[in-house]
Design an enzyme around this catalytic site. Structure first.
Site, PDB file in Angstrom:
ATOM      1  N   VAL A 159       2.356   1.205  -2.924  1.00  0.00           N
ATOM      2  CA  VAL A 159       2.770   2.608  -2.835  1.00  0.00           C
ATOM      3  C   VAL A 159       4.277   2.716  -2.601  1.00  0.00           C
ATOM      4  CG1 VAL A 159       2.518   4.775  -1.569  1.00  0.00           C
ATOM      5  CG2 VAL A 159       0.511   3.368  -2.028  1.00  0.00           C
ATOM      6  N   ASN A 213      -2.840   0.753  12.594  1.00  0.00           N
ATOM      7  CA  ASN A 213      -1.556   1.250  12.103  1.00  0.00           C
ATOM      8  C   ASN A 213      -0.711   1.938  13.168  1.00  0.00           C
ATOM      9  OD1 ASN A 213      -1.809   0.280   9.527  1.00  0.00           O
ATOM     10  ND2 ASN A 213      -2.670   2.156   8.681  1.00  0.00           N
ATOM     11  N   HIS A 232      -6.237  15.188   5.059  1.00  0.00           N
ATOM     12  CA  HIS A 232      -6.185  14.316   3.893  1.00  0.00           C
ATOM     13  C   HIS A 232      -7.322  13.314   4.021  1.00  0.00           C
ATOM     14  CE1 HIS A 232      -4.746  11.984   0.585  1.00  0.00           C
ATOM     15  NE2 HIS A 232      -4.497  10.925   1.329  1.00  0.00           N
TER      16      HIS A 232
END
Length: 309
Positions: A11, A93, A173
């Site tokens: 990405v 993360n 999302h």
């Protein structure tokens, strides 16, 4: 203009390439893996004689290279594996994002920060918390990608070019996204005049599961190209002060009866970052869905905060 892209995975590399290809800004690509960002940057530069771009890109392992960047794209961290939810990525993360955000606070205090790392809404909140930046300068890529997927599926269903389909997808999302039927049009015609409720529900289901489907098919890794071009559409709106109305994960403290949550809402996006949140007329069911999603996201904020202890 200078843009820093943190993370030289699929990405991040695609984002960096698109930014220089469009001559939007010079880019510094950062990754902790020695040689990775440097190699990706050199590969992109070798395409400049063919594509004709004049912007530069360099790779490094040093987060401090984001010094005085006007815009920082955070695309680092682990990606989903088959069967993994975005929320399961949270603990893995959070530590990475905290380190990145602390560096941005020190070296890029005037930057606008665009977060791509999942779980998106929570990681965007974490960046805002750690940096202490004004909330209008910390946002996440959310509804642009989700809307693109729904537009594609609608185009396939109706046999029309997806670019002639417009829609808005609010909320989280992920699996709790909220596509708005009343704000979906095909060539200016309301889509509800062209498809049944059952068709709409099936297309929404496919949109919600699109990211997981790609993860399952790839076996390793996750979607990269569509997320990258979605990010670059937002980057362009900010750097060129386009005043675009796009859906982004933003801090909501009042609109839609929501206070204290990051989630996807339509905003006016320009040089100053989030210049205004656009309030739409929603059905009672849509509004309640949005508010429930905000409450669930708030719970994840608390979970991330507890990981610090």
């Amino acid at each position: 203009m200078k843009v820093a892209v943190i993370g030289a995975g699929a990405v991040g590399t695609a984002i960096a390439a698109k930014i220089v290809e469009r001559n939007l800004a010079d880019v510094v690509l950062v990754d902790v893996v020695p040689g990775l960002a440097e190699g990706k940057a050199l590969d992109i530069l070798h395409a400049s004689p063919i594509l004709g771009f004049t912007r530069t890109i360099r790779g490094t392992t040093e987060l401090e290279a984001c010094l005085w960047s006007e815009l920082v794209v955070v695309a680092c961290g682990r990606t989903r594996q088959p069967g993994m939810t975005r929320e399961e990525l949270l603990e893995q993360n959070a530590a990475t994002i905290r380190e990145v955000a602390a560096t941005l606070r020190a070296y890029a205090p005037g930057a606008t920060v665009l977060v791509v790392t999942n779980p998106l809404d929570v990681m965007t909140w974490l960046v805002a918390e750690v940096t202490g930046f004004p909330r209008k300068r910390v946002l996440g890529m959310a509804g642009v990608l989700d809307a693109a997927r729904l537009r594609y599926l609608l185009g396939q269903e109706l046999g029309v070019a997806p670019k002639d389909v417009s829609t808005l997808v609010l909320g989280s999302h992920g699996e709790q996204m909220l596509p708005l039927l009343g704000y979906t049009f095909v060539g200016g015609v309301p889509v509800k005049e062209k498809i049944s409720q059952a068709q709409w529900d099936e297309l929404v289901r496919k949109t919600r599961e699109a990211g997981a489907d790609i993860v399952r098919l790839l076996q390793k890794g996750s979607a990269s190209y569509a997320p990258a071009v979605s990010v670059v559409e937002m980057v362009e709106a900010i750097l060129l002060d386009q005043k675009r109305i796009l859906v982004a994960s933003v801090w909501c403290d009042g609109p839609y009866g929501i206070r204290g949550a990051y989630l996807g809402l339509p905003v006016l996006l320009g040089r100053e970052g989030i210049e205004a949140i656009q309030e739409l007329s929603l059905s009672q069911e849509e509004l309640l869905c949005l508010q429930r999603t905000a409450k669930e996201i708030e719970g994840l904020f608390a979970k991330v905060a507890s990981l610090r202890a």
